[in-house]
Design a protein around this motif. Sequence first.
Motif, PDB file in Angstrom:
ATOM      1  N   GLY A 235       0.801  -1.219   0.000  1.00 39.44           N
ATOM      2  CA  GLY A 235       0.000   0.000   0.000  1.00 39.44           C
ATOM      3  C   GLY A 235       0.833   1.267   0.000  1.00 39.44           C
ATOM      4  O   GLY A 235       0.329   2.348   0.320  1.00 39.44           O
ATOM      5  N   PHE A 236       2.119   1.158  -0.362  1.00 42.84           N
ATOM      6  CA  PHE A 236       3.002   2.325  -0.362  1.00 42.84           C
ATOM      7  C   PHE A 236       2.603   3.285  -1.483  1.00 42.84           C
ATOM      8  O   PHE A 236       2.443   2.893  -2.636  1.00 42.84           O
ATOM      9  CB  PHE A 236       4.458   1.895  -0.536  1.00 42.84           C
ATOM     10  CG  PHE A 236       5.444   3.027  -0.541  1.00 42.84           C
ATOM     11  CD1 PHE A 236       5.668   3.765   0.603  1.00 42.84           C
ATOM     12  CD2 PHE A 236       6.143   3.348  -1.701  1.00 42.84           C
ATOM     13  CE1 PHE A 236       6.588   4.811   0.604  1.00 42.84           C
ATOM     14  CE2 PHE A 236       7.058   4.378  -1.708  1.00 42.84           C
ATOM     15  CZ  PHE A 236       7.276   5.113  -0.557  1.00 42.84           C
ATOM     16  N   SER A 237       2.453   4.534  -1.130  1.00 44.43           N
ATOM     17  CA  SER A 237       2.012   5.547  -2.090  1.00 44.43           C
ATOM     18  C   SER A 237       3.176   5.975  -2.980  1.00 44.43           C
ATOM     19  O   SER A 237       4.143   6.571  -2.506  1.00 44.43           O
ATOM     20  CB  SER A 237       1.451   6.763  -1.344  1.00 44.43           C
ATOM     21  OG  SER A 237       1.134   7.792  -2.236  1.00 44.43           O
TER      22      SER A 237
ATOM     23  N   LYS B 173       7.133   3.533  16.634  1.00 44.88           N
ATOM     24  CA  LYS B 173       7.068   4.934  17.042  1.00 44.88           C
ATOM     25  C   LYS B 173       7.303   5.850  15.843  1.00 44.88           C
ATOM     26  O   LYS B 173       6.637   6.883  15.687  1.00 44.88           O
ATOM     27  CB  LYS B 173       8.105   5.213  18.135  1.00 44.88           C
ATOM     28  CG  LYS B 173       8.131   6.669  18.580  1.00 44.88           C
ATOM     29  CD  LYS B 173       9.231   6.928  19.589  1.00 44.88           C
ATOM     30  CE  LYS B 173       8.900   6.373  20.950  1.00 44.88           C
ATOM     31  NZ  LYS B 173       9.877   6.842  21.979  1.00 44.88           N
ATOM     32  N   LEU B 174       8.239   5.456  14.984  1.00 44.97           N
ATOM     33  CA  LEU B 174       8.517   6.249  13.791  1.00 44.97           C
ATOM     34  C   LEU B 174       7.319   6.251  12.842  1.00 44.97           C
ATOM     35  O   LEU B 174       6.965   7.285  12.271  1.00 44.97           O
ATOM     36  CB  LEU B 174       9.751   5.690  13.069  1.00 44.97           C
ATOM     37  CG  LEU B 174      11.095   5.903  13.763  1.00 44.97           C
ATOM     38  CD1 LEU B 174      12.184   5.104  13.072  1.00 44.97           C
ATOM     39  CD2 LEU B 174      11.455   7.380  13.784  1.00 44.97           C
ATOM     40  N   GLU B 175       6.693   5.093  12.675  1.00 44.87           N
ATOM     41  CA  GLU B 175       5.533   4.996  11.786  1.00 44.87           C
ATOM     42  C   GLU B 175       4.389   5.884  12.266  1.00 44.87           C
ATOM     43  O   GLU B 175       3.620   6.410  11.456  1.00 44.87           O
ATOM     44  CB  GLU B 175       5.084   3.541  11.664  1.00 44.87           C
ATOM     45  CG  GLU B 175       6.040   2.687  10.844  1.00 44.87           C
ATOM     46  CD  GLU B 175       5.674   1.219  10.823  1.00 44.87           C
ATOM     47  OE1 GLU B 175       6.079   0.516   9.885  1.00 44.87           O
ATOM     48  OE2 GLU B 175       4.981   0.766  11.764  1.00 44.87           O
ATOM     49  N   ASP B 176       4.290   6.053  13.576  1.00 45.53           N
ATOM     50  CA  ASP B 176       3.229   6.898  14.137  1.00 45.53           C
ATOM     51  C   ASP B 176       3.410   8.369  13.790  1.00 45.53           C
ATOM     52  O   ASP B 176       2.462   9.159  13.894  1.00 45.53           O
ATOM     53  CB  ASP B 176       3.172   6.742  15.669  1.00 45.53           C
ATOM     54  CG  ASP B 176       2.632   5.382  16.093  1.00 45.53           C
ATOM     55  OD1 ASP B 176       1.973   4.727  15.263  1.00 45.53           O
ATOM     56  OD2 ASP B 176       2.887   4.976  17.245  1.00 45.53           O
ATOM     57  N   GLN B 177       4.627   8.739  13.387  1.00 42.53           N
ATOM     58  CA  GLN B 177       4.914  10.141  13.091  1.00 42.53           C
ATOM     59  C   GLN B 177       4.502  10.547  11.671  1.00 42.53           C
ATOM     60  O   GLN B 177       4.517  11.728  11.328  1.00 42.53           O
ATOM     61  CB  GLN B 177       6.415  10.428  13.267  1.00 42.53           C
ATOM     62  CG  GLN B 177       6.967  10.130  14.640  1.00 42.53           C
ATOM     63  CD  GLN B 177       6.349  10.994  15.715  1.00 42.53           C
ATOM     64  OE1 GLN B 177       6.206  12.204  15.539  1.00 42.53           O
ATOM     65  NE2 GLN B 177       5.971  10.388  16.824  1.00 42.53           N
ATOM     66  N   PHE B 178       4.146   9.543  10.850  1.00 42.85           N
ATOM     67  CA  PHE B 178       3.842   9.826   9.448  1.00 42.85           C
ATOM     68  C   PHE B 178       2.472   9.289   9.066  1.00 42.85           C
ATOM     69  O   PHE B 178       1.917   8.417   9.744  1.00 42.85           O
ATOM     70  CB  PHE B 178       4.902   9.190   8.535  1.00 42.85           C
ATOM     71  CG  PHE B 178       6.290   9.721   8.743  1.00 42.85           C
ATOM     72  CD1 PHE B 178       6.738  10.812   8.026  1.00 42.85           C
ATOM     73  CD2 PHE B 178       7.140   9.120   9.668  1.00 42.85           C
ATOM     74  CE1 PHE B 178       8.013  11.312   8.224  1.00 42.85           C
ATOM     75  CE2 PHE B 178       8.420   9.604   9.863  1.00 42.85           C
ATOM     76  CZ  PHE B 178       8.856  10.706   9.142  1.00 42.85           C
ATOM     77  N   GLU B 179       1.957   9.796   7.961  1.00 40.11           N
ATOM     78  CA  GLU B 179       0.691   9.297   7.461  1.00 40.11           C
ATOM     79  C   GLU B 179       0.858   7.869   6.946  1.00 40.11           C
ATOM     80  O   GLU B 179       1.891   7.519   6.375  1.00 40.11           O
ATOM     81  CB  GLU B 179       0.181  10.191   6.317  1.00 40.11           C
ATOM     82  CG  GLU B 179      -0.267  11.563   6.770  1.00 40.11           C
ATOM     83  CD  GLU B 179      -0.855  12.368   5.627  1.00 40.11           C
ATOM     84  OE1 GLU B 179      -1.185  11.756   4.589  1.00 40.11           O
ATOM     85  OE2 GLU B 179      -0.984  13.588   5.781  1.00 40.11           O
ATOM     86  N   LYS B 180      -0.173   7.068   7.141  1.00 42.44           N
ATOM     87  CA  LYS B 180      -0.140   5.680   6.713  1.00 42.44           C
ATOM     88  C   LYS B 180       0.113   5.604   5.208  1.00 42.44           C
ATOM     89  O   LYS B 180      -0.412   6.391   4.436  1.00 42.44           O
ATOM     90  CB  LYS B 180      -1.469   5.003   7.055  1.00 42.44           C
ATOM     91  CG  LYS B 180      -1.491   3.513   6.780  1.00 42.44           C
ATOM     92  CD  LYS B 180      -2.829   2.920   7.167  1.00 42.44           C
ATOM     93  CE  LYS B 180      -2.851   1.418   6.886  1.00 42.44           C
ATOM     94  NZ  LYS B 180      -4.163   0.817   7.217  1.00 42.44           N
TER      95      LYS B 180
END
Length: 360
Positions: free
Chosen positions: A153-155, A180-187
């Motif tokens: 699902g990578f844009s 934690k890093l993933e939480d900082q960016f849009e899915k």
Amino acid sequence: MLTKQLADEIVEQTMVRLNRNLNVMDTNGMILASGEEQRINKIHEGAAYVAKTKEILWITEENMVNWHGTKPGVNMPIHFQQQLVGVIGITGNPADLREIATLVQLTTEMMVHQSLITSRAEWKRKMKELIFEELISGEPLSLIVKERLSLLGFSTINPYTTLLIEFKSFLPSSQRIIEKLEDQFEKNSVLIGHSQLNEVFILISGMTETTLKRKLSILLLTLQKDSLVRIGVGYPVNSLDEIRYSYTTAKNALQFAQPTQHLIYFEDVELLALLKKNASSSETFRFSSRVLKGLNEQMKRSLSIYFSCNQNNTIAAATLEVHRHTLTYRLRKIEEVSGYNPTLFHDAVLLKIALLLDEK
């Protein structure tokens, strides 16, 4: 989806609490794990029926003849995200199992859910790392890479920017750091994983320069709460085939920046990287030694601050915490010793390059 390893774990943990025999079967009715080892790898017809109908089956002394290879008890479907993944069976008198059957079924499904969610997360993490390795390999991208990006699902919206986060200490819980890093960016706008020991990569898609700078400031503050980190920011590129360049420039940002710098854009060290990578160490040493010959550390520092303040005497003097006349005196002394005038463009360029080479 239900592995023998997981089936063994379910039987082992649940039997301790129930003090009853337990069987775990796959969706074909094959017994994967059991408290009665002789029954493993045999077909349980009752479980096969449950797998087909997705209904609970109670086996009694009276109807046991209808199900070959069975004993009295109960067999219940195990679901994961509305999909049948196996069957759990408890051996015993059905009358004695009525109160615990549903609890065992729910407990088993929770164990399956936890295991499969964990394994899926692990699979996705490894997939991201493999894809990133291919993207930075320099080889022509295959259709498989693009299909895997789509699967994750990578844009695929440009620009693409690579970040490399260097942790100064061992990562005790790398998966927690990645989450934690993933939480900082849009899915779906990032791929995150390990590029090497104590180094994490982040590939970002579709983020403007302004948004990225704001995000990085927040990210650095967040990470520094737990560990000392340095972030190298690669040059943004416009196609998947150019991601190798973005990665290389992020590596150069970390390599050629000062150890005390924590957020380094490649543009900040581009000149030094070009000089260092296109000349031998002996050549660079001879050049910097010749240009800076005779300058002491105070002179070099004053010169470096002077250049970082765009040759503004007032700002440079304030930064050095000296009087303007003191700075002027030092600049004259530098010209006298080295033969290069820091206030003249040509000489300033040579001095600046020599300082850059001397610092590393």
